[in-house]
Design a protein around this motif. Structure first.
Motif, PDB file in Angstrom:
ATOM      1  N   PRO A   1       0.529  -1.118   0.108  1.00 22.95           N
ATOM      2  CA  PRO A   1      -0.219   0.375   0.093  1.00 22.95           C
ATOM      3  C   PRO A   1       1.241   1.305  -0.179  1.00 22.95           C
ATOM      4  O   PRO A   1       0.767   2.110  -1.103  1.00 22.95           O
ATOM      5  CB  PRO A   1      -1.101  -0.441   0.940  1.00 22.95           C
ATOM      6  CG  PRO A   1      -0.967  -1.539   1.300  1.00 22.95           C
ATOM      7  CD  PRO A   1       0.304  -2.109   0.899  1.00 22.95           C
ATOM      8  N   ASP A   2       1.808   1.414   0.941  1.00 27.51           N
ATOM      9  CA  ASP A   2       3.196   2.043   0.715  1.00 27.51           C
ATOM     10  C   ASP A   2       3.169   2.572  -1.050  1.00 27.51           C
ATOM     11  O   ASP A   2       3.645   4.043  -0.705  1.00 27.51           O
ATOM     12  CB  ASP A   2       3.598   2.661   1.790  1.00 27.51           C
ATOM     13  CG  ASP A   2       3.503   2.633   3.730  1.00 27.51           C
ATOM     14  OD1 ASP A   2       2.943   3.391   3.210  1.00 27.51           O
ATOM     15  OD2 ASP A   2       4.127   2.137   4.104  1.00 27.51           O
ATOM     16  N   SER A   3       3.954   1.602  -1.874  1.00 28.71           N
ATOM     17  CA  SER A   3       4.611   1.854  -2.882  1.00 28.71           C
ATOM     18  C   SER A   3       3.599   2.391  -3.451  1.00 28.71           C
ATOM     19  O   SER A   3       3.862   3.092  -4.273  1.00 28.71           O
ATOM     20  CB  SER A   3       5.594   0.658  -3.585  1.00 28.71           C
ATOM     21  OG  SER A   3       6.578   0.517  -2.027  1.00 28.71           O
ATOM     22  N   ILE A   4       2.237   1.978  -3.349  1.00 30.85           N
ATOM     23  CA  ILE A   4       1.297   1.928  -4.162  1.00 30.85           C
ATOM     24  C   ILE A   4       0.854   4.099  -4.479  1.00 30.85           C
ATOM     25  O   ILE A   4       0.997   4.715  -4.499  1.00 30.85           O
ATOM     26  CB  ILE A   4       0.164   1.334  -3.609  1.00 30.85           C
ATOM     27  CG1 ILE A   4      -0.256   0.154  -4.381  1.00 30.85           C
ATOM     28  CG2 ILE A   4      -1.412   2.114  -4.788  1.00 30.85           C
ATOM     29  CD1 ILE A   4      -1.196  -0.339  -3.639  1.00 30.85           C
ATOM     30  N   ALA A   5       0.865   4.237  -2.914  1.00 22.70           N
ATOM     31  CA  ALA A   5       0.517   5.971  -2.479  1.00 22.70           C
ATOM     32  C   ALA A   5       1.437   6.600  -2.918  1.00 22.70           C
ATOM     33  O   ALA A   5       0.912   7.375  -3.747  1.00 22.70           O
ATOM     34  CB  ALA A   5       0.409   5.702  -0.927  1.00 22.70           C
ATOM     35  N   SER A   6       2.542   6.140  -3.282  1.00 21.04           N
ATOM     36  CA  SER A   6       3.688   7.223  -3.149  1.00 21.04           C
ATOM     37  C   SER A   6       3.725   7.676  -5.258  1.00 21.04           C
ATOM     38  O   SER A   6       3.591   8.174  -5.236  1.00 21.04           O
ATOM     39  CB  SER A   6       4.946   6.282  -2.915  1.00 21.04           C
ATOM     40  OG  SER A   6       5.744   5.598  -3.619  1.00 21.04           O
ATOM     41  N   ARG A   7       3.343   6.188  -6.199  1.00 20.75           N
ATOM     42  CA  ARG A   7       3.043   6.803  -6.951  1.00 20.75           C
ATOM     43  C   ARG A   7       1.928   6.863  -7.054  1.00 20.75           C
ATOM     44  O   ARG A   7       1.802   8.085  -8.667  1.00 20.75           O
ATOM     45  CB  ARG A   7       2.941   5.008  -7.217  1.00 20.75           C
ATOM     46  CG  ARG A   7       4.611   4.626  -7.698  1.00 20.75           C
ATOM     47  CD  ARG A   7       4.356   3.088  -7.925  1.00 20.75           C
ATOM     48  NE  ARG A   7       5.474   2.278  -8.285  1.00 20.75           N
ATOM     49  CZ  ARG A   7       6.652   2.036  -7.527  1.00 20.75           C
ATOM     50  NH1 ARG A   7       7.010   2.651  -5.671  1.00 20.75           N
ATOM     51  NH2 ARG A   7       7.489   0.651  -7.508  1.00 20.75           N
ATOM     52  N   VAL A   8       0.984   7.413  -6.959  1.00 23.11           N
ATOM     53  CA  VAL A   8      -0.256   7.765  -6.869  1.00 23.11           C
ATOM     54  C   VAL A   8      -0.689   9.458  -6.576  1.00 23.11           C
ATOM     55  O   VAL A   8      -0.779  10.241  -7.949  1.00 23.11           O
ATOM     56  CB  VAL A   8      -1.384   7.192  -6.713  1.00 23.11           C
ATOM     57  CG1 VAL A   8      -2.990   8.147  -6.014  1.00 23.11           C
ATOM     58  CG2 VAL A   8      -1.891   5.840  -6.377  1.00 23.11           C
TER      59      VAL A   8
ATOM     60  N   GLN B   1       9.777  -8.501   8.303  1.00 23.90           N
ATOM     61  CA  GLN B   1       7.658  -7.995   8.249  1.00 23.90           C
ATOM     62  C   GLN B   1       7.830  -6.593   7.841  1.00 23.90           C
ATOM     63  O   GLN B   1       6.835  -6.146   6.639  1.00 23.90           O
ATOM     64  CB  GLN B   1       6.891  -8.272   9.090  1.00 23.90           C
ATOM     65  CG  GLN B   1       7.115 -10.224   9.077  1.00 23.90           C
ATOM     66  CD  GLN B   1       6.420 -10.637   8.321  1.00 23.90           C
ATOM     67  OE1 GLN B   1       5.270 -10.476   7.307  1.00 23.90           O
ATOM     68  NE2 GLN B   1       7.454 -11.807   7.747  1.00 23.90           N
ATOM     69  N   TRP B   2       8.129  -6.017   8.673  1.00 22.14           N
ATOM     70  CA  TRP B   2       7.962  -4.449   8.686  1.00 22.14           C
ATOM     71  C   TRP B   2       8.434  -3.686   7.029  1.00 22.14           C
ATOM     72  O   TRP B   2       7.879  -3.622   6.707  1.00 22.14           O
ATOM     73  CB  TRP B   2       9.179  -3.870   9.192  1.00 22.14           C
ATOM     74  CG  TRP B   2       9.117  -2.349   9.923  1.00 22.14           C
ATOM     75  CD1 TRP B   2      10.258  -1.796   9.119  1.00 22.14           C
ATOM     76  CD2 TRP B   2       8.358  -1.094  10.158  1.00 22.14           C
ATOM     77  NE1 TRP B   2       9.992  -0.489   8.710  1.00 22.14           N
ATOM     78  CE2 TRP B   2       9.200  -0.039   9.962  1.00 22.14           C
ATOM     79  CE3 TRP B   2       6.995  -1.665  10.468  1.00 22.14           C
ATOM     80  CZ2 TRP B   2       8.245   1.550   9.973  1.00 22.14           C
ATOM     81  CZ3 TRP B   2       6.516  -0.452  11.305  1.00 22.14           C
ATOM     82  CH2 TRP B   2       7.323   1.081  11.226  1.00 22.14           C
ATOM     83  N   VAL B   3       9.355  -4.894   6.529  1.00 27.04           N
ATOM     84  CA  VAL B   3      10.095  -4.391   5.370  1.00 27.04           C
ATOM     85  C   VAL B   3       9.110  -4.172   4.033  1.00 27.04           C
ATOM     86  O   VAL B   3       9.244  -4.125   3.475  1.00 27.04           O
ATOM     87  CB  VAL B   3      11.779  -4.477   4.678  1.00 27.04           C
ATOM     88  CG1 VAL B   3      11.982  -4.364   3.812  1.00 27.04           C
ATOM     89  CG2 VAL B   3      12.842  -4.283   5.633  1.00 27.04           C
ATOM     90  N   ARG B   4       9.175  -5.470   4.290  1.00 27.72           N
ATOM     91  CA  ARG B   4       7.948  -6.269   3.545  1.00 27.72           C
ATOM     92  C   ARG B   4       6.093  -5.425   3.048  1.00 27.72           C
ATOM     93  O   ARG B   4       5.708  -5.166   1.870  1.00 27.72           O
ATOM     94  CB  ARG B   4       7.398  -8.006   3.656  1.00 27.72           C
ATOM     95  CG  ARG B   4       6.700  -8.538   2.945  1.00 27.72           C
ATOM     96  CD  ARG B   4       6.489 -10.021   3.885  1.00 27.72           C
ATOM     97  NE  ARG B   4       5.533 -10.789   3.062  1.00 27.72           N
ATOM     98  CZ  ARG B   4       5.568 -11.762   2.525  1.00 27.72           C
ATOM     99  NH1 ARG B   4       6.762 -11.975   1.633  1.00 27.72           N
ATOM    100  NH2 ARG B   4       4.857 -12.488   1.482  1.00 27.72           N
ATOM    101  N   LYS B   5       6.053  -5.170   4.802  1.00 31.05           N
ATOM    102  CA  LYS B   5       4.825  -4.004   4.351  1.00 31.05           C
ATOM    103  C   LYS B   5       5.524  -2.516   4.090  1.00 31.05           C
ATOM    104  O   LYS B   5       4.258  -2.477   3.156  1.00 31.05           O
ATOM    105  CB  LYS B   5       4.457  -4.257   6.448  1.00 31.05           C
ATOM    106  CG  LYS B   5       3.097  -3.986   6.247  1.00 31.05           C
ATOM    107  CD  LYS B   5       2.696  -3.959   7.572  1.00 31.05           C
ATOM    108  CE  LYS B   5       1.641  -2.398   7.296  1.00 31.05           C
ATOM    109  NZ  LYS B   5       2.472  -0.693   6.879  1.00 31.05           N
ATOM    110  N   GLU B   6       6.009  -1.996   4.184  1.00 35.92           N
ATOM    111  CA  GLU B   6       6.578  -1.083   3.729  1.00 35.92           C
ATOM    112  C   GLU B   6       6.959  -0.807   2.122  1.00 35.92           C
ATOM    113  O   GLU B   6       6.378  -0.351   1.326  1.00 35.92           O
ATOM    114  CB  GLU B   6       7.687  -0.039   3.940  1.00 35.92           C
ATOM    115  CG  GLU B   6       8.512  -0.348   5.895  1.00 35.92           C
ATOM    116  CD  GLU B   6       7.436   1.447   6.258  1.00 35.92           C
ATOM    117  OE1 GLU B   6       8.173   2.601   5.682  1.00 35.92           O
ATOM    118  OE2 GLU B   6       6.971   1.734   6.961  1.00 35.92           O
ATOM    119  N   ILE B   7       7.135  -1.956   1.265  1.00 39.07           N
ATOM    120  CA  ILE B   7       7.624  -1.731  -0.472  1.00 39.07           C
ATOM    121  C   ILE B   7       7.064  -3.358  -0.689  1.00 39.07           C
ATOM    122  O   ILE B   7       6.521  -2.725  -1.209  1.00 39.07           O
ATOM    123  CB  ILE B   7       9.083  -1.876   0.006  1.00 39.07           C
ATOM    124  CG1 ILE B   7      10.162  -1.269   0.580  1.00 39.07           C
ATOM    125  CG2 ILE B   7       9.458  -1.776  -1.837  1.00 39.07           C
ATOM    126  CD1 ILE B   7      11.399  -1.009   0.080  1.00 39.07           C
TER     127      ILE B   7
END
Ligand code: 6R9
Length: 649
Positions: free
Chosen positions: A168-175, A581-587
C-alpha cells in the motif's frame, strides 16, 4: 553437459530468419552512419495519422538536454495494436490466457480485444478521464490488464502500472507522484494458489491522509472474494463497461505525447517515474520484438514477465500486439503447482517463442530436469532471457532441457529507461556465447568508459554507456527533468550512463557484469539499497541500517541488511522476523531482507559516508582481501563486523 563456449546459428534458422549476419552488419552500419534515413524507413512499420517529417532531434548536452523522435508525426498506440489488424487479422487470436489454475483458459481475438478496449475506453471517459491524465493500474495477470493499458492509450491517458506485489505504501507514493484521479484494480489476484488482496491494498493506500487525488476506483471481479466498498468512489468494471458504447475513435496523439509512466528504482531517493512517449516507443518496441525474436505471423509467443515491469509493457503488450502476434499470458507462476508447469504450458499451447528470466531458469534447474521428462517442446523455436546476467550454467541448462539444443537463445540486455532491447543476439545472425548479451541492436552505440569517462577501446572492461539516442529511450523523469539529467547524463558528460558495468571481448561481444551503482537486482527486480535502508530505519528500534546485495543461487542477488539497533535494544530472533515483515509491509515482498546481521557500528568515512564495498565483501564471505580501510573513521569496525557476521540469519 558439454562446456561448449560458442553456439553457431543453426543453418535452418539462418536460412529463414528475418536477418542473417550479413544483413545485420549492413543494417547496423547504416543505422549508425545514417540514423535519419534508417529510422525514417523503419518507422513505416507504424501507422501514422499525420506522417512525420522530422526524424531525430536529440541532444545529450547536459546543459540543454532533449530527446525527440518523429516529433511532428501523430498516431495512436492502441490503434496500432488493434484497429489496423482488424481487416486481415480480426479472427486471429491476440491473447491466449491460462489461469493460475490450468482449468481456466480463454482466447481473445483481435476483433474481441478491440471491442473490449473500445468499451473500456468509453467507460474511462464517462468517469471523466481526459487526455494527459495519469491512470494508475494495479492488476493481476489477466487480459483486462492489457485492456486497461490499451484503453488509456486509446484516449490519450497516461497509464502508470504498479506491480501487484507492491505494498500500500508503494502504491500511495506512485499515486501521489502521478496525481492520479482514477485507479484500476481487481478484487483479488491469484498467484501460485495464493490470493493477493489487491483491493484491500488499494483501500489501505487510499486511506493515507496524503493521498488526496483519487476520485474513482474501478474494480474487476476476478476471484469473487469479499472486498470492502466505498460508495461514490468504487465501481465494478462490469457495471461501467455495460453502460459504455462500443464505438470509441482513437485519439490523435503527437509522437512525443506521453504513453506511460513506470516507476523504477535507482541508487538514491524514491523510485523515479520513467516517462515514455508514443511514436519512438512504438517503433522501437515493435521493431525489436519482431527482429530479436524473429517473429513470424501465426507464431505463439509467451513472455513470462509481469505486466507491472517494463518487459510486460514492451514485450507482452505493445511490441507483440503492434506486430499482430498471438501472445500467451499466464496468470500465475511457471513453476506452480509443480516445476513441470512451464513445459506443460509450452506443449499445451504450442508455444514457438519463449521469453523468461534467469531466476526462473535457476529455480527450475534446482528442482531437477526430471520434471521435463514428459515435455515434448517441439513447437519451440526461439528462447529469450532478460532481467539480469544469466550465468553460463543456467544458459546451458535452458538450451539443453527446454530448448533441446536446437533453439537459439537471445540474452537481451536493456532497462526500464531504454524502453526496448539494446544489446542482444539476433537468432539468425549472431553466434552466441553463454552469458554474453553479444552485440548492439540497430541504432544502438554502446561504449565502455573508465571512471573519468574516457572511452576504452578493444577487449576491456568498464562502465557501460550509450553514445547516442534511439527511438525507445525514456524522455524524462516525470515531473523532474533535472533529476533525469543528473541521474543519467552527468556522471559521464555527453553520454547516457546505464548504471551497469560490462566487459567486451575480442569479438566485440558485450558481457554485462551487473550494476556498478547502489542498485541490487533480486530475481530480476530492481531495488535501490537506499529504499530498503529507509524502510528499515523507519522502524522505532532501528538506529541505522546499510543494505547490500550478495550472491544468491536462485535470485542472482539476495538482500543483506546490516542493522544497528537503538541503545538498549536486545537483538532477538523475534525482532529479526519483525524487521523482515516490516520491510515487506513498507515496500513489498520482493524487498524482504534475506539475511540480517546485527551491527554495533557501520564502516564510515570521516565525512560519514558508508563504505559499502566492505559490506559487500563481508556479506559475500570474501574476508581475506578487503582492501584499504585507512580512510575509515574507525577501521576497527571492520573486524567487529567480520566476527559478528556469524550472527546473520
Ligand atoms: C528489462 C529490465 C534493468 C537492469 C539493467 C541490468 C539488468 C537486464 C539483463 C541485465 C544482464 C541482461 N539486466 N537484462 N543484466 N543481462 N540480459 O530488466 O529492466 O527492471 O529496469 O532492470 O537489469 O542491470 O540495468 P529493469
Amino acid at each position: 553437459m558439454s562446456m561448449q563456449s560458442l553456439y553457431t546459428v543453426p543453418a535452418e534458422i539462418a536460412a529463414n530468419a528475418l536477418v542473417n549476419n550479413e544483413q545485420y552488419q549492413k543494417m547496423y552500419q547504416e543505422s549508425v552512419s545514417n540514423p535519419e534515413g534508417f529510422w525514417a524507413e523503419q518507422a513505416k512499420r507504424i501507422d501514422w495519422i499525420r506522417p512525420f517529417t522530422e526524424v531525430k532531434d536529440t541532444s545529450y548536452n547536459d546543459q540543454n538536454l532533449y530527446i525527440k523522435w518523429f516529433a511532428d508525426g501523430t498516431l495512436n498506440a492502441s490503434a496500432n495494436c488493434l484497429d489496423r489488424h482488424l481487416a486481415t487479422k480480426g479472427d486471429t487470436v491476440a491473447i491466449i490466457w491460462e489461469g493460475d489454475d490450468a482449468a481456466e483458459q480463454r482466447t481473445i481475438t483481435y476483433r474481441e480485444l478491440h471491442a473490449d478496449v473500445c468499451r473500456f475506453a468509453n467507460a474511462l471517459k464517462a468517469q471523466g478521464v481526459k487526455k494527459g491524465d495519469v491512470v494508475t493500474i494495479y492488476m493481476p495477470m489477466v487480459p483486462e490488464a492489457a485492456v486497461a493499458m490499451l484503453a488509456c492509450a486509446r484516449i490519450g491517458a497516461i497509464h502508470s502500472v504498479v506491480f501487484g506485489g507492491f505494498s500500500p505504501d508503494s502504491i500511495a507514493s506512485r499515486v501521489i507522484d502521478g496525481k492520479s484521479k482514477l485507479l484500476i484494480t481487481a478484487d483479488e489476484g491469484l498467484r501460485g494458489g495464493r490470493k493477493i488482496p489487491l483491493k484491500a491494498n488499494i483501500d489501505e493506500a487510499l486511506s493515507r491522509p496524503d493521498v488526496t487525488t483519487v476520485e474513482t476506483v474501478l474494480v474487476l471481479k476476478r476471484t469473487g472474494g469479499k472486498v470492502s466498498w466505498t460508495e461514490g468512489r468504487d465501481l465494478w468494471w462490469d457495471d461501467v463497461v455495460a453502460a459504455a458504447d462500443a464505438n470509441c475513435p482513437a485519439e490523435e496523439m503527437g509522437a512525443e505525447d506521453p504513453l506511460f509512466l513506470l516507476y523504477t528504482s535507482g541508487s538514491t531517493g524514491n523510485p523515479k517515474g520513467v516517462l515514455h512517449t508514443t511514436g519512438g516507443y512504438m517503433v522501437y518496441a515493435s521493431m525489436t520484438h519482431e527482429y530479436v525474436f524473429d517473429y513470424k505471423p501465426g507464431e505463439v509467443y509467451w513472455c513470462t514477465a509481469d505486466v507491472g515491469w517494463i518487459t510486460g509493457h514492451s514485450y507482452m503488450v505493445y511490441g507483440p500486439l503492434a506486430n499482430g502476434a498471438t501472445v500467451l499470458i499466464h496468470e500465475g507462476i511457471p513453476n506452480f503447482p509443480s516445476p513441470a508447469r512451464m513445459g506443460e504450458i509450452i506443449d499445451r499451447h504450442q508455444v514457438n517463442i519463449l521469453y523468461t528470466a534467469p531466476t526462473l531458469i535457476r529455480a527450475l534447474m534446482a528442482e531437477g530436469k526430471q520434471h521435463f521428462d514428459g515435455f515434448d517442446g517441439k513447437s519451440l523455436r526461439i528462447m529469450g532471457s532478460v532481467g539480469e546476467p544469466i550465468n553460463p550454467e543456467a544458459w546451458r541448462w535452458y538450451h539443453e532441457v527446454i530448448g533441446h539444443e536446437h533453439c537459439p537463445i537471445v540474452d537481451t540486455w536493456w532497462q526500464t529507461e531504454t524502453g526496448g532491447i539494446l544489446i542482444t543476439p539476433l537468432p539468425g545472425a549472431t553466434d552466441t556465447k553463454p552469458g554474453s548479451a553479444t552485440r548492439p541492436f540497430f541504432g544502438v552505440q554502446p561504449a565502455l568508459v573508465d571512471n573519468e569517462g574516457n572511452i576504452l577501446e578493444g577487449a576491456t572492461e568498464g562502465n557501460l554507456v550509450l553514445l547516442d539516442s534511439w527511438p525507445g529511450q525514456m524522455r524524462t523523469v516525470y515531473g523532474d527533468h533535472e533529476r533525469f539529467v543528473l541521474t543519467y547524463f552527468k556522471t559521464f558528460r555527453g553520454m547516457y550512463f546505464t548504471g551497469d558495468g560490462a566487459r567486451r571481448d575480442e569479438d566485440g561481444y558485450y558481457w554485462i557484469t551487473g550494476r556498478v551503482d547502489d542498485v541490487i537486482n533480486v530475481s530480476g527486480h530492481r531495488l535501490g539499497t537506499a529504499e530498503v535502508e529507509s524502510a528499515l530505519v523507519a522502524h522505532d528500534l532501528v538506529a541505522e541500517a546499510a543494505v547490500v546485495g550478495y550472491p544468491h543461487d536462485i535470485k542472482g542477488q539476495g538482500i543483506y541488511a546490516y542493522v544497528t539497533l537503538t541503545k538498549g535494544t536486545e537483538p532477538t530472533e523475534e525482532l529479526r522476523q519483525e524487521l523482515r515483515q516490516w520491510v515487506r509491509k513498507e515496500i513489498g515482498a520482493l524487498a524482504t531482507p534475506d539475511l540480517i546481521q546485527w551491527a554495533s557500528g557501520l564502516p564510515k568515512t570521516r565525512s560519514g559516508k558508508i563504505m559499502r564495498r566492505f559490506l559487500r565483501k563481508i556479506a559475500a564471505n570474501e574476508i581475506t582481501n578487503l582492501g584499504d580501510s585507512s580512510t575509515l573513521a574507525d577501521p576497527s569496525v571492520i573486524d567487529t563486523l567480520i566476527e559478528s557476521r556469524l550472527n546473520r540469519a
